[in-house]
Design an enzyme around this catalytic site. Structure first.
Site, mmCIF file in Angstrom:
data_model
loop_
_atom_site.group_PDB
_atom_site.id
_atom_site.type_symbol
_atom_site.label_atom_id
_atom_site.label_comp_id
_atom_site.label_asym_id
_atom_site.label_seq_id
_atom_site.Cartn_x
_atom_site.Cartn_y
_atom_site.Cartn_z
ATOM 1 N N LEU A 197 0.881 -1.167 0.000
ATOM 2 C CA LEU A 197 0.000 0.000 0.000
ATOM 3 C C LEU A 197 0.920 1.218 0.000
ATOM 4 C CD1 LEU A 197 -2.828 -0.758 2.628
ATOM 5 C CD2 LEU A 197 -3.034 -0.708 0.142
ATOM 6 N N ASP A 198 0.526 2.267 -0.715
ATOM 7 C CA ASP A 198 1.347 3.479 -0.751
ATOM 8 C C ASP A 198 1.506 4.056 0.651
ATOM 9 O OD1 ASP A 198 1.258 3.313 -3.496
ATOM 10 O OD2 ASP A 198 -0.386 4.757 -3.690
ATOM 11 N N TYR A 199 2.542 4.853 0.801
ATOM 12 C CA TYR A 199 2.818 5.564 2.064
ATOM 13 C C TYR A 199 1.562 6.305 2.552
ATOM 14 C CZ TYR A 199 5.676 8.558 5.114
ATOM 15 O OH TYR A 199 6.235 9.199 6.189
ATOM 16 N N ARG A 211 -4.808 5.423 -7.754
ATOM 17 C CA ARG A 211 -4.507 6.852 -7.911
ATOM 18 C C ARG A 211 -4.363 7.203 -9.391
ATOM 19 N NH1 ARG A 211 -3.087 8.840 -2.726
ATOM 20 N NH2 ARG A 211 -2.691 7.086 -1.335
#
Ligand code: URA
Length: 232
Positions: free
Chosen positions: A97-99, A187
């Site tokens: 998962l992204d930051y 995103r």
């Protein structure tokens, strides 16, 4: 090696290719070398000991990196696990998962399960709650559902549900279900239709959700949940 809790399959391949594995005293760099019960396997000159396999779901907060180390010293998802657990098992995240993304993150020392769930051929449902900048319309929803061209390859069909609009703040809340795990996929998909993501949370991965967890908390998966993940 992956099944013994050394690391994910991909990482195990790197370890083998780096010449860190010996079988009966000989360095073996060939991937897929078959070994039997009687063979003595050393990784970094330490015997390969089969670890008990463990499985967790973490409610990842934003501001944590999904990695096992970071050159920039940022906070890692593993920082959220009890030290005892990390001492006992070589736990790593399944996928990423992204930051800035929060939500469901599976963690394990089972390289086989990790491989099964992250192979691109596998269509595992990942459900995201997405706060978008702007009031989304039906045309944009259709585009998300049918697929978006990212790096020259169309995304697979997605499910989209519009949950609510916040007209005062000019934003929309949608639930997006995808079956792939391409880099920053949600995103980039939303950006491509002109509605950038303001906030992103994964609410389910292969049916495992955040029920009963607060941000930063984790719990062991139940045997039936592990069984379901293996059946996907
Ligand atoms: N898609 C993204 O863009 N980011 C994530 O963290 C997960 C899916």
């Amino acid at each position: 090696m992956a099944a013994s809790g050394v690391a994910s399959r991909r990482k195990c391949e790197e370890i083998i290719l780096a010449g860190r594995v010996k079988v009966n005293g000989e360095v073996v760099k060939t991937l897929g070398t078959k070994v039997g019960k009687k063979d003595i396997i050393l990784v970094d000159d330490k015997p390969l000991v089969k670890e008990e396999l463990v499985y967790y779901v973490l409610y990842k907060p934003t501001g944590y990196l999904t990695a096992v180390s970071d050159k920039l010293n940022r906070r890692l998802v593993l920082d959220l696990l009890a030290n005892d657990l990390k001492k006992q098992y070589r736990i790593f995240p399944i996928g990423r998962l992204d930051y800035d993304t929060s939500g469901v993150l599976l963690l394990t020392n089972d390289g086989n399960l990790s491989y099964r769930l992250t192979r691109s051929a596998k269509e595992i449902e990942k459900v995201y709650q997405v706060r978008l900048d702007g009031i989304i319309n039906q045309e944009a929803v259709m585009k998300l559902m049918k697929g978006i061209l990212l790096d020259g390859i169309m995304t697979k069909r997605a499910k989209v549900e519009i949950n609510s609009f916040d007209r005062k703040n000019n934003s929309s809340l949608i639930t997006l279900t995808i079956t792939e795990g391409r880099n920053r996929q949600v995103r980039r998909m939303c950006e491509a239709i002109g509605f950038p993501v303001k906030k992103l949370k994964r609410i389910s991965f292969g049916g495992v959700n955040l029920d009963g967890l607060s941000v930063g908390e984790y719990r062991a998966l139940k045997p039936h949940e592990i069984k379901v993940l293996y059946s996907l």
